[in-house]
Design an enzyme around this catalytic site. Structure first.
Site, PDB file in Angstrom:
ATOM      1  N   LYS A  67       0.659  -1.320  -0.132  1.00 31.56           N
ATOM      2  CA  LYS A  67       0.163  -0.062   0.105  1.00 31.56           C
ATOM      3  C   LYS A  67       0.741   1.299   0.131  1.00 31.56           C
ATOM      4  O   LYS A  67       0.546   2.276  -0.555  1.00 31.56           O
ATOM      5  CB  LYS A  67      -0.955   0.085   1.085  1.00 31.56           C
ATOM      6  CG  LYS A  67      -2.064  -1.001   0.963  1.00 31.56           C
ATOM      7  CD  LYS A  67      -3.196  -0.740   1.969  1.00 31.56           C
ATOM      8  CE  LYS A  67      -4.304  -1.561   1.593  1.00 31.56           C
ATOM      9  NZ  LYS A  67      -5.757  -1.433   2.545  1.00 31.56           N
ATOM     10  N   LYS A  90      -5.536  -9.459  -6.042  1.00 30.44           N
ATOM     11  CA  LYS A  90      -6.717  -9.545  -5.151  1.00 30.44           C
ATOM     12  C   LYS A  90      -7.644  -8.361  -5.524  1.00 30.44           C
ATOM     13  O   LYS A  90      -7.238  -7.186  -5.737  1.00 30.44           O
ATOM     14  CB  LYS A  90      -6.359  -9.822  -3.810  1.00 30.44           C
ATOM     15  CG  LYS A  90      -6.554  -8.273  -2.898  1.00 30.44           C
ATOM     16  CD  LYS A  90      -6.639  -8.784  -1.534  1.00 30.44           C
ATOM     17  CE  LYS A  90      -6.716  -7.526  -0.506  1.00 30.44           C
ATOM     18  NZ  LYS A  90      -8.248  -6.945  -0.792  1.00 30.44           N
ATOM     19  N   LYS A  97     -11.221  -2.878  -2.247  1.00 35.58           N
ATOM     20  CA  LYS A  97     -12.047  -1.579  -2.463  1.00 35.58           C
ATOM     21  C   LYS A  97     -11.165  -0.521  -3.212  1.00 35.58           C
ATOM     22  O   LYS A  97     -11.525   0.177  -3.616  1.00 35.58           O
ATOM     23  CB  LYS A  97     -12.314  -1.257  -1.259  1.00 35.58           C
ATOM     24  CG  LYS A  97     -13.569  -2.128  -0.647  1.00 35.58           C
ATOM     25  CD  LYS A  97     -14.159  -1.794   0.502  1.00 35.58           C
ATOM     26  CE  LYS A  97     -13.885  -2.716   1.652  1.00 35.58           C
ATOM     27  NZ  LYS A  97     -12.714  -2.175   2.723  1.00 35.58           N
TER      28      LYS A  97
HETATM   29  P1  ATP Z   1      -8.860  -2.068   0.995  1.00 32.62           P
HETATM   30  O1  ATP Z   1      -8.446  -2.123  -0.212  1.00 32.62           O
HETATM   31  O2  ATP Z   1      -9.360  -0.937   1.587  1.00 32.62           O
HETATM   32  O3  ATP Z   1      -7.882  -2.668   2.285  1.00 32.62           O
HETATM   33  P2  ATP Z   1     -10.278  -4.611   1.142  1.00 32.62           P
HETATM   34  O4  ATP Z   1     -10.988  -4.785  -0.206  1.00 32.62           O
HETATM   35  O5  ATP Z   1      -8.832  -5.124   1.240  1.00 32.62           O
HETATM   36  O6  ATP Z   1     -10.145  -2.978   1.326  1.00 32.62           O
HETATM   37  P3  ATP Z   1     -10.892  -4.719   3.747  1.00 32.62           P
HETATM   38  O7  ATP Z   1     -11.707  -4.034   4.408  1.00 32.62           O
HETATM   39  O8  ATP Z   1      -9.331  -4.566   4.066  1.00 32.62           O
HETATM   40  O9  ATP Z   1     -11.205  -5.115   2.369  1.00 32.62           O
HETATM   41  O10 ATP Z   1     -11.001  -6.284   4.324  1.00 32.62           O
HETATM   42  C1  ATP Z   1     -12.235  -6.845   4.855  1.00 32.62           C
HETATM   43  C2  ATP Z   1     -12.339  -8.281   4.778  1.00 32.62           C
HETATM   44  O11 ATP Z   1     -12.174  -8.913   3.565  1.00 32.62           O
HETATM   45  C3  ATP Z   1     -11.037  -8.784   5.486  1.00 32.62           C
HETATM   46  O12 ATP Z   1     -11.399 -10.255   6.006  1.00 32.62           O
HETATM   47  C4  ATP Z   1     -10.315  -9.399   4.335  1.00 32.62           C
HETATM   48  O13 ATP Z   1      -9.468 -10.363   4.643  1.00 32.62           O
HETATM   49  C5  ATP Z   1     -11.373  -9.730   3.380  1.00 32.62           C
HETATM   50  N1  ATP Z   1     -10.969  -9.567   1.879  1.00 32.62           N
HETATM   51  C6  ATP Z   1     -10.455  -8.631   1.241  1.00 32.62           C
HETATM   52  N2  ATP Z   1     -10.219  -8.904   0.112  1.00 32.62           N
HETATM   53  C7  ATP Z   1     -10.773  -9.978  -0.139  1.00 32.62           C
HETATM   54  C8  ATP Z   1     -10.579 -10.717  -1.264  1.00 32.62           C
HETATM   55  N3  ATP Z   1     -10.163 -10.248  -2.468  1.00 32.62           N
HETATM   56  N4  ATP Z   1     -10.960 -12.087  -1.260  1.00 32.62           N
HETATM   57  C9  ATP Z   1     -11.190 -12.575  -0.104  1.00 32.62           C
HETATM   58  N5  ATP Z   1     -11.239 -11.965   1.059  1.00 32.62           N
HETATM   59  C10 ATP Z   1     -10.741 -10.617   1.043  1.00 32.62           C
HETATM   60 MG    MG Z   2      -7.592  -4.618   2.682  1.00 33.89          MG
END
Ligand code: ATP
Ligand code: MG
Length: 416
Positions: free
Chosen positions: A185, A280, A283
């Site tokens: 990040k 992956k 968001k």
């Molecule tokens: P950001 O990009 O802001 O970090 P994010 O999409 O990674 O957002 P988080 O809020 O960090 O989402 O994660 C929330 C939950 O979703 C965590 O348990 C994380 O492990 C899970 N998660 C996030 N992205 C994935 C993915 N691509 N596949 C499976 N689980 C995910």
């Molecule tokens: Mg995340």
């Protein structure tokens, strides 16, 4: 205590548990009932936790503190959360939220919206409160049942930040520098935009978990390293301040924190981007085309699937490292349709991309539609949502304050 709901998770503990994943046919079917507003909880129908069988040996540390556990916590406790950093997407749903629904039936569960984590990168102040509410509404729309689980906003429970400071003093900076997510990040954000909070985020995450003396933490694979840090930190603080030293200060003695185990679902743990099967779904990824958001319209879903990256091989298959996009789309289809991997292989083996794309588009729309309907109901009743969050925060504060008081005592602070 039933362990059945754990059967589809990898439990990563120091004792190297055996496990065999079972497919949970039916567990991911769409919701078929839209309960009227005004009811206290929004529960999915057609879910039978007995479908899960436990093939894993679970290693769980002894409860750290009888004083910090309430009578109802004879059940094992689970905490988890999602950041209100943008639209909740399929990765968040399949990797985390969807799994909470089965777990809430057998465990004491606390699901929170981790708003304090959402400010670790530059963010829109005008959007944070709305995104926090939206995330809470999505939890409920996906089937989190407030008669079983506590749902709250992280910043509403002040103990999270207080414990983070106390834990920071025991966290070697080298542990934080090693975190892959920090490296990724911060590289993306550019050095000028990287605040200290991005580096210390895992200490706050440790505080989120340890405050509640959690037994298990269901997360996607991206959080595995942070969970490992949480476990190491818990052990370090227990060694530094727990046991006889704490007793001499008038405390209970023994372990201050329970050492939690992560639960990583074998399928859905890492849903990949629609535009790059090696990254992956996130968001924070700049392109909205890279993810299916839970609230995407039918047209948006159809459009994203139509334009998503594929390959030029004939037929469709799982687990070919040369075909990450194919594996990702088949896995999404499997989880969304509730079919077994074998059934999906049979069904899709000879399909071309055009036919498969229609199939997965319909499956996504069918699965997400009832969630979207419930979301609209919940978000249009702010008083209901406020009530849920206030109740959740009160329950969480009770547990968190008990742990925090123990930590202050064990660290030798003069208490009021
Ligand atoms: P950001 O990009 O802001 O970090 P994010 O999409 O990674 O957002 P988080 O809020 O960090 O989402 O994660 C929330 C939950 O979703 C965590 O348990 C994380 O492990 C899970 N998660 C996030 N992205 C994935 C993915 N691509 N596949 C499976 N689980 C995910
Ligand atoms: Mg995340």
């Amino acid at each position: 205590m039933s362990r059945s709901a754990l059967s589809h998770f990898l439990i990563l503990s120091s004792s190297s548990p055996r496990f065999t994943s079972l497919s949970s046919r039916g567990a991911s079917r769409g919701f078929s009932r839209v309960p009227p507003l005004g009811r206290r909880s929004f529960t999915p129908s057609g879910r039978d936790p007995r479908r899960f069988q436990c093939y894993c040996s679970v290693s769980v540390s002894e409860p750290a503190d009888s004083e910090t556990t309430s009578p109802s916590s004879a059940r094992k406790r689970i905490v988890s959360g999602v950041q209100p950093t943008g639209s909740i997407h399929l990765g968040n749903y399949l990797g985390a939220i969807k799994n909470w629904i089965a777990l809430q039936n057998s465990y004491e569960t606390l699901f929170f919206i981790v708003d304090l984590h959402a400010i670790t990168l530059p963010y829109e102040t005008q959007q944070l409160a709305k995104a926090t509410r939206d995330t809470a509404a999505i939890y409920l729309a996906c089937g989190v049942d407030t008669s079983k689980a506590s749902v709250f906003v992280q910043s509403h429970v002040r103990a999270h930040i207080e414990l983070m400071w106390l834990l920071s003093s025991a966290t070697p900076i080298g542990w934080l520098n090693r975190m892959i997510q920090f490296k990724e990040k911060s590289r993306k954000a550019g050095d000028e935009n990287v605040g200290v909070a991005l580096l210390t985020y895992p200490v706050l995450m440790a505080s989120d978990i340890l405050l509640y003396q959690s037994d298990f933490v269901p997360v996607g694979e991206d959080q595995k390293q942070h969970l490992e840090l949480t476990r190491e930190l818990a052990q370090r603080v227990n060694n530094l301040y727990g046991g006889r030293k704490w007793k001499k200060l008038g405390g209970r003695g023994g372990a201050i924190f329970k050492v939690p185990d992560p639960l990583i679902p074998p399928a859905g743990a890492r849903i990949m981007s629609l535009t790059d099967g090696l990254s992956k779904m996130s968001k924070s990824a700049p392109s909205d085309q890279s993810r299916i958001n839970l609230l995407d319209s039918k047209d948006a879903i159809a459009n994203k699937i139509k334009r998503c990256k594929t390959d030029s091989y004939s037929g469709l298959e799982f687990d070919n490292p040369e075909r990450p996009e194919c594996n990702n789309l088949l896995s999404i289809y499997q989880l969304i349709s509730g079919k077994t991997k074998e059934e999906v292989v049979q069904e899709c083996l000879d399909m071309n991309w055009g036919i498969f794309k229609n199939l997965i588009t319909d499956a996504l729309i069918d699965h997400l539609h009832p969630i979207q309907v419930r979301y609209e109901e919940i978000i249009s009743d702010p008083a209901y949502l406020d009530g849920v969050l206030a109740e959740g925060a009160a329950r969480a504060t009770e547990i968190a304050d008990a742990t925090l008081n123990n930590v202050y005592q064990a660290m030798g602070f003069l208490r009021r």
